[in-house]
Design a protein around this motif. Structure first.
Motif, short mmCIF file in Angstrom:
data_model
loop_
_atom_site.label_atom_id
_atom_site.label_comp_id
_atom_site.label_asym_id
_atom_site.label_seq_id
_atom_site.Cartn_x
_atom_site.Cartn_y
_atom_site.Cartn_z
N CYS A 85 9.25 3.36 -12.74
CA CYS A 85 8.47 2.91 -11.58
C CYS A 85 7.26 3.81 -11.36
O CYS A 85 6.16 3.32 -11.08
N LYS A 86 7.44 5.11 -11.49
CA LYS A 86 6.32 6.05 -11.34
C LYS A 86 5.27 5.80 -12.42
O LYS A 86 4.06 5.78 -12.14
N THR A 87 5.72 5.59 -13.64
CA THR A 87 4.81 5.33 -14.75
C THR A 87 4.02 4.05 -14.50
O THR A 87 2.81 4.01 -14.70
N ALA A 88 4.70 3.00 -14.07
CA ALA A 88 4.03 1.71 -13.79
C ALA A 88 3.00 1.87 -12.68
O ALA A 88 1.89 1.34 -12.78
N GLU A 89 3.34 2.61 -11.63
CA GLU A 89 2.41 2.82 -10.53
C GLU A 89 1.18 3.62 -11.00
O GLU A 89 0.05 3.29 -10.66
N GLY A 104 0.79 -1.22 0.00
CA GLY A 104 0.00 0.00 0.00
C GLY A 104 0.83 1.29 0.00
O GLY A 104 0.28 2.37 -0.05
N GLU A 105 2.14 1.17 0.08
CA GLU A 105 3.01 2.35 0.10
C GLU A 105 3.21 2.89 -1.31
O GLU A 105 3.49 2.13 -2.24
N LYS A 106 3.05 4.18 -1.48
CA LYS A 106 3.28 4.80 -2.78
C LYS A 106 4.76 4.69 -3.13
O LYS A 106 5.62 4.74 -2.25
N THR A 158 6.71 6.84 -4.52
CA THR A 158 7.50 8.02 -4.15
C THR A 158 7.87 8.02 -2.66
O THR A 158 8.96 8.45 -2.30
N ASP A 159 6.99 7.49 -1.81
CA ASP A 159 7.31 7.39 -0.38
C ASP A 159 8.41 6.36 -0.14
O ASP A 159 9.33 6.58 0.65
N TYR A 160 8.30 5.23 -0.81
CA TYR A 160 9.32 4.18 -0.71
C TYR A 160 10.67 4.70 -1.19
O TYR A 160 11.69 4.55 -0.51
N TYR A 161 10.67 5.36 -2.33
CA TYR A 161 11.90 5.91 -2.90
C TYR A 161 12.53 6.94 -1.96
O TYR A 161 13.74 6.92 -1.73
N SER A 162 11.72 7.78 -1.39
CA SER A 162 12.22 8.80 -0.46
C SER A 162 12.85 8.16 0.78
O SER A 162 13.93 8.56 1.23
N ARG A 163 12.18 7.16 1.33
CA ARG A 163 12.69 6.44 2.51
C ARG A 163 14.04 5.79 2.21
O ARG A 163 14.99 5.89 2.99
N LEU A 164 14.11 5.13 1.07
CA LEU A 164 15.34 4.44 0.67
C LEU A 164 16.46 5.45 0.39
O LEU A 164 17.59 5.27 0.82
N ARG A 165 16.14 6.52 -0.33
CA ARG A 165 17.13 7.53 -0.66
C ARG A 165 17.73 8.14 0.61
O ARG A 165 18.94 8.31 0.70
N ASN A 166 16.91 8.43 1.59
CA ASN A 166 17.41 8.99 2.85
C ASN A 166 18.37 8.04 3.55
O ASN A 166 19.39 8.45 4.08
N GLN A 174 15.52 -3.90 -6.01
CA GLN A 174 15.48 -5.07 -5.12
C GLN A 174 14.27 -5.05 -4.19
O GLN A 174 13.72 -6.11 -3.88
N GLY A 175 13.83 -3.87 -3.76
CA GLY A 175 12.75 -3.80 -2.78
C GLY A 175 11.37 -3.53 -3.33
O GLY A 175 10.42 -3.34 -2.57
N LEU A 176 11.22 -3.51 -4.65
CA LEU A 176 9.92 -3.22 -5.25
C LEU A 176 8.89 -4.30 -4.94
O LEU A 176 9.21 -5.49 -4.95
N LEU A 177 7.66 -3.89 -4.71
CA LEU A 177 6.56 -4.84 -4.51
C LEU A 177 6.10 -5.46 -5.82
O LEU A 177 5.75 -6.63 -5.86
N ASP A 178 6.09 -4.68 -6.88
CA ASP A 178 5.64 -5.15 -8.20
C ASP A 178 6.72 -6.07 -8.77
O ASP A 178 7.70 -5.63 -9.35
#
Length: 174
Positions: A161-165, A99-101, A103-111, A132-136
């Protein structure tokens, strides 16, 4: 420098080496501050690190083959800590949650990746951890295949990834 502080516990990787390293490093930095080792020569700080870290980290430290920075007598403690930050990033286990968007996942990982000071390899490491951590799983497999054939830039992967989501979100709204 006499002190009454007990020695910090030896590093143990445990089930989450990245997290264990981060906590142990914080303990080490606090220990050095408490003993006022920040004012001592780099040789002394590096020697104290080697004394406190025990065998598990000593083996890895030897494998790094670090060279002294220009103008330094030896390898600095900062160099050592940065190499271990990079090393333990490989164990970083950040995955996209249900259920995580994206962009939120990417931001968390980037930080998390930025905290590790991965230098010039940062974008490549971030891209790989991102995939590696993608749900799709279908998208993940396609990106792994395509990235292994031709080095894909981080921004290209993020865009895909954004396009796919967005495609999935649009499909569910229809």
């Amino acid at each position: 420098m006499a002190n009454n502080l007990p020695i910090i516990p030896a590093f143990e990787a445990g089930t989450n080496p990245s997290e264990s390293w981060r906590h142990w490093k914080e303990d080490l930095e606090d220990y050095l501050k408490a003993l006022r080792y920040s004012e001592t020569p780099e040789k002394t700080k590096s020697a104290l690190f080697r004394y406190l870290c025990e065998e598990e980290l000593k083996k890895q430290l030897r494998a790094f083959d670090l060279k002294p920075n220009d103008g330094c007598e030896g390898v600095t403690l900062q160099q050592v800590l940065q190499e271990f930050d990079k090393y333990f990033l490989h164990y970083l286990e950040i995955k996209q949650e249900q259920g995580e968007k994206f962009t939120d996942y990417y931001s968390r990982l980037r930080n998390a990746v930025v905290e590790c000071n991965y230098g010039e390899s940062q974008d490549r490491m971030l891209r790989d951890k991102l995939i590696q951590g993608l749900l799709d799983k279908a998208l993940q497999e396609r990106l792994i295949r395509e990235t292994s054939k031709k080095d894909r830039a981080l921004q290209k992967v993020v865009s895909e990834c954004k396009t796919a989501e967005n495609r999935v979100r649009y499909k569910h709204q229809s």
